[in-house]
Write an enzyme that holds these catalytic residues in place. Structure first.
Site, PDB file in Angstrom:
ATOM      1  N   TYR A 156      47.609  40.824  49.839  1.00  0.00           N
ATOM      2  CA  TYR A 156      46.728  40.378  48.762  1.00  0.00           C
ATOM      3  C   TYR A 156      46.927  41.190  47.492  1.00  0.00           C
ATOM      4  O   TYR A 156      47.413  42.313  47.519  1.00  0.00           O
ATOM      5  CB  TYR A 156      45.254  40.375  49.200  1.00  0.00           C
ATOM      6  CG  TYR A 156      44.582  41.728  49.293  1.00  0.00           C
ATOM      7  CD1 TYR A 156      43.897  42.259  48.198  1.00  0.00           C
ATOM      8  CD2 TYR A 156      44.614  42.468  50.461  1.00  0.00           C
ATOM      9  CE1 TYR A 156      43.253  43.492  48.282  1.00  0.00           C
ATOM     10  CE2 TYR A 156      43.977  43.698  50.559  1.00  0.00           C
ATOM     11  CZ  TYR A 156      43.302  44.198  49.466  1.00  0.00           C
ATOM     12  OH  TYR A 156      42.671  45.423  49.548  1.00  0.00           O
ATOM     13  N   CYS A 157      46.547  40.538  46.382  1.00  0.00           N
ATOM     14  CA  CYS A 157      46.539  41.177  45.067  1.00  0.00           C
ATOM     15  C   CYS A 157      45.278  40.701  44.357  1.00  0.00           C
ATOM     16  O   CYS A 157      44.298  40.369  45.010  1.00  0.00           O
ATOM     17  CB  CYS A 157      47.822  40.864  44.295  1.00  0.00           C
ATOM     18  SG  CYS A 157      48.041  39.112  43.896  1.00  0.00           S
ATOM     19  N   HIS A 158      45.290  40.651  43.046  1.00  0.00           N
ATOM     20  CA  HIS A 158      44.102  40.249  42.299  1.00  0.00           C
ATOM     21  C   HIS A 158      43.808  38.753  42.460  1.00  0.00           C
ATOM     22  O   HIS A 158      42.724  38.374  42.897  1.00  0.00           O
ATOM     23  CB  HIS A 158      44.274  40.613  40.824  1.00  0.00           C
ATOM     24  CG  HIS A 158      43.034  40.411  40.013  1.00  0.00           C
ATOM     25  ND1 HIS A 158      43.068  40.246  38.657  1.00  0.00           N
ATOM     26  CD2 HIS A 158      41.728  40.347  40.352  1.00  0.00           C
ATOM     27  CE1 HIS A 158      41.833  40.087  38.198  1.00  0.00           C
ATOM     28  NE2 HIS A 158      41.006  40.142  39.217  1.00  0.00           N
ATOM     29  N   VAL A 209      41.936  39.084  45.968  1.00  0.00           N
ATOM     30  CA  VAL A 209      40.682  39.813  46.131  1.00  0.00           C
ATOM     31  C   VAL A 209      39.585  39.218  45.240  1.00  0.00           C
ATOM     32  O   VAL A 209      38.399  39.294  45.572  1.00  0.00           O
ATOM     33  CB  VAL A 209      40.887  41.327  45.894  1.00  0.00           C
ATOM     34  CG1 VAL A 209      41.083  41.646  44.426  1.00  0.00           C
ATOM     35  CG2 VAL A 209      39.762  42.144  46.471  1.00  0.00           C
TER      36      VAL A 209
END
Length: 104
Positions: A62-64, A90
């Protein structure tokens, strides 16, 4: 499967299924918010640090917003890992699962 929704991830975590959460955001981003028990390897370091990951484990990247992590998940799959991308990152997790999480 190349993506997982926040709802599906939450259900799997609630069932205590074995997953590795891999946060590929920058250090300053992880300082703002992160998922519990996540491994942090910034995207620019992933190629050099794949030895820290176990190909036998399922990895949720995951990232932003899910863009950077989608490319990392694809890279990891090409290297033989079982990797999926958290849809919406996220930020989507904070929207639908944990509204108390800081958003940026």
């Amino acid at each position: 499967m190349s993506d997982i929704t926040p709802q599906d991830l939450k259900a799997r975590l609630d069932r205590h299924q074995a997953l590795v959460l891999l946060d590929v955001r920058e250090d300053w981003e992880t300082a703002l918010c992160r998922l519990d028990n996540a491994t942090h390897i910034p995207i620019e370091e992933i190629e050099l640090r794949t030895a820290e990951l176990d190909p036998a484990e399922e990895i949720v990247v995951y990232c932003h917003h899910g863009v950077r992590s989608a490319s990392v998940a694809e890279f990891l799959r090409q290297q033989g890992f079982k990797a999926v991308n958290l849809q919406g990152g996220v930020d989507q997790w904070a929207r639908v699962i944990d509204p108390s999480m800081k958003r940026y």
